[in-house]
Design a protein around this motif. Sequence first.
Motif, PDB file in Angstrom:
ATOM      1  N   THR A 296       0.996  -1.380   0.027  1.00 37.57           N
ATOM      2  CA  THR A 296      -0.200   0.069   0.015  1.00 37.57           C
ATOM      3  C   THR A 296       0.954   1.318  -0.078  1.00 37.57           C
ATOM      4  N   LEU A 297       1.788   1.251   0.847  1.00 39.60           N
ATOM      5  CA  LEU A 297       2.860   2.365   0.731  1.00 39.60           C
ATOM      6  C   LEU A 297       3.573   2.363  -0.535  1.00 39.60           C
ATOM      7  N   ASP A 298       3.958   1.313  -1.195  1.00 39.23           N
ATOM      8  CA  ASP A 298       4.592   1.587  -2.379  1.00 39.23           C
ATOM      9  C   ASP A 298       3.729   2.216  -3.627  1.00 39.23           C
ATOM     10  N   LEU A 299       2.412   1.982  -3.463  1.00 36.66           N
ATOM     11  CA  LEU A 299       1.438   2.235  -4.408  1.00 36.66           C
ATOM     12  C   LEU A 299       1.093   3.928  -4.184  1.00 36.66           C
ATOM     13  N   LEU A 300       1.096   4.245  -2.910  1.00 37.62           N
ATOM     14  CA  LEU A 300       0.860   5.633  -2.218  1.00 37.62           C
ATOM     15  C   LEU A 300       1.567   6.640  -3.270  1.00 37.62           C
ATOM     16  N   GLN A 301       0.991   7.438  -3.974  1.00 40.61           N
ATOM     17  CA  GLN A 301       1.713   8.710  -4.712  1.00 40.61           C
ATOM     18  C   GLN A 301       1.414   9.515  -3.765  1.00 40.61           C
ATOM     19  N   THR A 302       2.712  10.052  -3.147  1.00 44.44           N
ATOM     20  CA  THR A 302       2.635  11.401  -2.285  1.00 44.44           C
ATOM     21  C   THR A 302       4.113  11.741  -2.040  1.00 44.44           C
ATOM     22  N   VAL A 303       4.206  12.908  -1.660  1.00 46.09           N
ATOM     23  CA  VAL A 303       5.574  13.374  -1.318  1.00 46.09           C
ATOM     24  C   VAL A 303       5.339  13.720  -0.037  1.00 46.09           C
ATOM     25  N   SER A 304       4.390  13.601   0.764  1.00 46.48           N
ATOM     26  CA  SER A 304       3.934  14.016   2.203  1.00 46.48           C
ATOM     27  C   SER A 304       4.361  13.169   3.041  1.00 46.48           C
ATOM     28  N   TYR A 305       5.319  13.710   3.984  1.00 47.94           N
ATOM     29  CA  TYR A 305       5.637  12.604   5.016  1.00 47.94           C
ATOM     30  C   TYR A 305       4.401  12.484   6.037  1.00 47.94           C
ATOM     31  N   THR A 306       3.768  13.486   6.184  1.00 47.58           N
ATOM     32  CA  THR A 306       2.557  13.247   7.019  1.00 47.58           C
ATOM     33  C   THR A 306       1.518  12.218   6.275  1.00 47.58           C
ATOM     34  N   ASP A 307       1.342  12.126   5.295  1.00 50.18           N
ATOM     35  CA  ASP A 307       0.444  11.211   4.702  1.00 50.18           C
ATOM     36  C   ASP A 307       1.097   9.773   4.875  1.00 50.18           C
ATOM     37  N   ILE A 308       2.462   9.428   4.671  1.00 47.85           N
ATOM     38  CA  ILE A 308       2.901   8.251   4.854  1.00 47.85           C
ATOM     39  C   ILE A 308       2.881   7.633   6.474  1.00 47.85           C
ATOM     40  N   SER A 309       3.427   8.752   7.325  1.00 50.31           N
ATOM     41  CA  SER A 309       3.489   8.416   8.813  1.00 50.31           C
ATOM     42  C   SER A 309       1.987   8.257   9.317  1.00 50.31           C
ATOM     43  N   THR A 310       0.850   8.690   8.806  1.00 51.60           N
ATOM     44  CA  THR A 310      -0.552   8.631   9.073  1.00 51.60           C
ATOM     45  C   THR A 310      -1.070   7.089   8.651  1.00 51.60           C
ATOM     46  N   LEU A 311      -0.596   6.797   7.537  1.00 53.65           N
ATOM     47  CA  LEU A 311      -0.948   5.195   6.918  1.00 53.65           C
ATOM     48  C   LEU A 311      -0.281   4.496   7.854  1.00 53.65           C
ATOM     49  N   ILE A 312       0.923   4.593   8.036  1.00 55.04           N
ATOM     50  CA  ILE A 312       1.874   3.681   8.902  1.00 55.04           C
ATOM     51  C   ILE A 312       1.334   3.339  10.363  1.00 55.04           C
ATOM     52  N   ASN A 313       0.900   4.695  11.065  1.00 50.76           N
ATOM     53  CA  ASN A 313       0.343   4.710  12.330  1.00 50.76           C
ATOM     54  C   ASN A 313      -1.074   4.162  12.625  1.00 50.76           C
ATOM     55  N   THR A 314      -1.848   4.247  11.369  1.00 52.54           N
ATOM     56  CA  THR A 314      -3.038   3.723  11.409  1.00 52.54           C
ATOM     57  C   THR A 314      -3.311   2.441  11.197  1.00 52.54           C
ATOM     58  N   ASN A 315      -2.370   1.703  10.873  1.00 51.63           N
ATOM     59  CA  ASN A 315      -2.132   0.505  10.245  1.00 51.63           C
ATOM     60  C   ASN A 315      -2.657  -0.622  11.436  1.00 51.63           C
ATOM     61  N   VAL A 320      -3.382  -6.150  15.784  1.00 51.16           N
ATOM     62  CA  VAL A 320      -3.129  -6.854  14.631  1.00 51.16           C
ATOM     63  C   VAL A 320      -4.435  -7.549  14.287  1.00 51.16           C
ATOM     64  N   GLY A 321      -4.857  -7.376  13.211  1.00 51.51           N
ATOM     65  CA  GLY A 321      -6.061  -8.075  12.723  1.00 51.51           C
ATOM     66  C   GLY A 321      -7.224  -7.482  12.704  1.00 51.51           C
ATOM     67  N   SER A 322      -7.260  -6.302  13.285  1.00 52.93           N
ATOM     68  CA  SER A 322      -8.637  -5.254  13.253  1.00 52.93           C
ATOM     69  C   SER A 322      -8.562  -4.166  12.194  1.00 52.93           C
ATOM     70  N   ASP A 323      -9.738  -4.036  11.622  1.00 51.34           N
ATOM     71  CA  ASP A 323      -9.840  -3.252  10.406  1.00 51.34           C
ATOM     72  C   ASP A 323     -10.153  -1.859  10.980  1.00 51.34           C
ATOM     73  N   ASN A 324     -10.485  -1.719  12.366  1.00 48.00           N
ATOM     74  CA  ASN A 324     -10.859  -0.333  12.746  1.00 48.00           C
ATOM     75  C   ASN A 324      -9.552   0.413  12.713  1.00 48.00           C
ATOM     76  N   HIS A 325      -9.858   1.665  12.169  1.00 48.72           N
ATOM     77  CA  HIS A 325      -8.899   2.874  12.224  1.00 48.72           C
ATOM     78  C   HIS A 325      -9.238   4.157  12.504  1.00 48.72           C
ATOM     79  N   LEU A 326      -8.598   5.167  12.644  1.00 50.70           N
ATOM     80  CA  LEU A 326      -9.166   6.518  12.818  1.00 50.70           C
ATOM     81  C   LEU A 326      -8.744   7.388  11.758  1.00 50.70           C
ATOM     82  N   LEU A 327      -9.572   8.085  11.300  1.00 50.23           N
ATOM     83  CA  LEU A 327      -9.473   9.131  10.514  1.00 50.23           C
ATOM     84  C   LEU A 327      -9.340  10.652  11.023  1.00 50.23           C
ATOM     85  N   VAL A 328      -8.164  11.407  10.657  1.00 47.19           N
ATOM     86  CA  VAL A 328      -7.931  12.437  11.107  1.00 47.19           C
ATOM     87  C   VAL A 328      -8.182  13.682  10.000  1.00 47.19           C
ATOM     88  N   THR A 329      -8.870  14.632  10.483  1.00 52.13           N
ATOM     89  CA  THR A 329      -9.175  15.622   9.231  1.00 52.13           C
ATOM     90  C   THR A 329      -8.608  17.185   9.928  1.00 52.13           C
TER      91      THR A 329
END
Length: 488
Positions: A296-315, A320-329
């Motif tokens: 997923t990270l490899d397919l992510l087309q971004t130059v934003s450190y925030t976008d990448i770190s957010t995706l890692i941290n919400t994983n 492990v195994g839960s599909d629940n995650h937080l959305l930050v706006t």
Amino acid sequence: MKRLMILLIVCILVLGGCKTTDIDKNDSNNEKTDDVINNDDSEASEDPDPNQGNDDTKDNPEEVEDDVDVFSCFNALLVQENKAGVLGNYITDHFTETTATELESMIEWLVIYQTEDIDVMNKEIYNDEYLNSLNQDMNGILDPRKISFIKDDTIRAAFQNLFDGYMTIVRYEETPVVETDWAALEVLVPYVTEDFGTMIRLNSRIQNSAYGRREVDFGALAMDAITIETLIDYSEPVFLSWQLNQLYNRQISNLLIGPEGSYIDTFISKAGQLYETLIAVSNDNPDSKLGGLINTLDLLQTVSYTDISTLINTNNQFGVGSDNHLLVTKNMEEENSEMLIQISIPGNLEIESIINNSIMDVLDEMKSEMDSIEDYSVYMYSEYSNYKYISISIYLSYDDVNGNYMSSERYLNYDLSSGQLISLEDYLGLSYYAFKPDLTALTGISFLEMPQYSISYRGIDLYGDDNLYANLTLKDLTPYIELGRYYQ
């Protein structure tokens, strides 16, 4: 209480002459320092808190002596007055005389009791007397051979308790932090089950930089993380799954985020040794959670450190195994700024809606108390999350009509199975006024009204009026809650 006293007396008589083990924890720790509760088991949970027992046994040690064994005597030590060092010394002396199940339960209680000692010592360590004892008397590390050099009796006893209780002091950017000493616990690995032993060994590896400090073996770290994925079992809340989840989070952080976020650039540049290693891991392990995250990270087309770190941290926010995650706006307008949190629960949209509506209702209520002030800032943070609970804090600040800085905070704790807010009384299972005398004794603080609270990774944090703050560790909470809540 009478049974407890009898059991303690008998334990002293029966085990006073027990042999110590051939393996000495001091030897293991000496080598290391040179380089740098809810029992799920029915046998283990018969009487985990001796203070809660109410037995009609006569005041005659001979009547219980035949039933006393190593594990029973260990359970007799589970009183609030004891520190982790007491449990640790007992484990060191008797771990070869138990079953694997019993020893795992003993380690579980040891870690629970460590929470109090770690909390206290991580505060004391910055006092000059403690810091000087660490840096001068022991050359900056917890060296058992040099604890006797410390002149102050109280400080010497505190450091001795850390060593006896299988704790150590590690450095993060030269900052000393007290943690469980996983390397010292490795001496117990041959006496526990394979999965439990793997948890100890891999905790030790990551705590002691076994993958390398400058030239990191990213491949080995990634494969160890995938190993942890396969071991986590949520069929019932147990200590092992709780520890494995914490370990997995640490592995992912060390692998994908790195020191001060230095690895986040990997999926922007898409080049370098780390990138190539991660892509190979993903290709070889496409069904693993880590492999999926890397893809997923490899397919992510971004130059934003925030976008990448957010995706890692919400994983893995909910385990492990839960599909629940937080959305930050984030809404950064000219007059006000907002960072808002909403929860995504793909498996139950109704509960998702209940929680998200509740969060926004609380925020609206906080705004309504601002006397029509429009220039404000609001920030939401996730304090804690697992399969069972989510704790969210809301901070609102603004300048009143006279230009005075004002702020307010709210702490919200939700049951993910129902979506309902959980009060402190609900969480503890008793009224606040019944709990208040104990709370005052535990914290030294007398809250006039029931404080707000948030669940944390060490227990619960309490927030009262006039900036009163206190925390209760997992050890403090054992008489009141089922620790399985933390294990989910």
